[in-house]
Design a protein around this motif. Sequence first.
Motif, short mmCIF file in Angstrom:
data_model
loop_
_atom_site.label_atom_id
_atom_site.label_comp_id
_atom_site.label_asym_id
_atom_site.label_seq_id
_atom_site.Cartn_x
_atom_site.Cartn_y
_atom_site.Cartn_z
N ASP A 1 0.83 -1.21 0.00
CA ASP A 1 0.00 0.00 0.00
C ASP A 1 0.87 1.26 0.00
OD1 ASP A 1 -2.73 1.17 0.27
OD2 ASP A 1 -1.86 1.94 2.15
N LYS B 1 2.37 1.74 -3.38
CA LYS B 1 1.32 2.13 -4.32
C LYS B 1 1.04 3.63 -4.24
CE LYS B 1 -3.48 1.13 -5.49
NZ LYS B 1 -4.68 0.33 -5.16
N HIS B 2 1.16 4.22 -3.03
CA HIS B 2 0.88 5.65 -2.85
C HIS B 2 2.15 6.49 -2.91
CE1 HIS B 2 -2.86 3.89 -1.27
NE2 HIS B 2 -3.44 5.08 -1.62
N GLY B 3 3.23 5.91 -3.29
CA GLY B 3 4.45 6.66 -3.55
C GLY B 3 5.24 7.03 -2.33
#
Length: 365
Positions: free
Chosen positions: A137, A140-142
């Motif tokens: 996660d 995925k959000h950098g």
Amino acid sequence: MKRITLSVITLFAVSCKDNAPQQASEQEITLKDNQVTIPENNPVLKKIKTITVSDQEYNHDITSVGTIEAIPNNYAEIASPFSGRITKAFVNIGQKVNAGSPLFEVLSSGYLDIQKEYSDALNEAGLAEKKYKRQQDLVKHGVGIQKELEESETEFRNKKISLSNASTALKIYNSQGKGSGGLIVRAPIAGEVISNKIVTGQYLREDADPVMVVAELSKVWISGEVKEKDLRFIKNGDQVAVKVNTYPDRAITGKVYHINDWVDEATRSIKVLIQCDNPDRTLKPGMFATITYSTDSENTIIIPTSSLMQKDDNQYVWIKRGKNQFVKRNVTTAEASEKTVKITSGLTSGDEIMTTGGIYLLDVK
């Protein structure tokens, strides 16, 4: 007058003396070129009996002894896999069980360790999975780091492997009763409990002898041996007759299940397994049995044992060649019983042979 009387008496005595050797000679048995001639007035002739031989159907029956055994796949000796104390027994001797039926429960620290290892592996796998998903996660959000994601993925994979191993170890010993913490030992096969040494409260060592035996005895094996020379008469699937001393009047049949591929060098015999149906469980492992193998029949000449004579290494019979003449002929024999003997060469169908009286000709020269 007295002189005449003496002369007559003397003449008569001389006449009788001269005639005696002639009468004895007429009764003598003579042998020439293996042919014996028995004078008609010789008493031996009246003691002689003969039969005419012919081809007969002959079965080469082979008999051996054997021992009744449980079929290995239908027999299970059960011991505790861990040291521990028996807390409960679920079955009694003679009881029928299914595969997976509970037999007894043992409380063991070794089994508790297996349970703890599984529980720990399950928790660690759960934590590793959560960590891996969190790193996924973040990436995925950098805001995550790829290296930490890869490390968490590797850790999760390793924890799943450890959980799988712990689960497998636990399943080997089956599932325990809820809340008891004890190991329930279960029947590996369906059958009947034929031995039960369970005592509630007893302590069992890990290397102790089996405390219970479960066997399925609706079919049994009879382990016997056949001489090397008779192996050619036997093949897998042949029907055999079986007798056991416990049931002397009962006819039991079986089939040749397996013939070993090697010969016992000490006995020159081959082990043969016979499979028998045993629906009423009357055939018990350990019983002795007599096995009779019936081979294919053949036409051959069978003669009474009394017909066969022997001198040195030669066996022979007397063949009738006239009213009072017999010819000696060598023969070759095979299987023999108390009353009969099989002839393999030397006789042909239609020969008339002496069956009684040959003993009187042993000393004829």
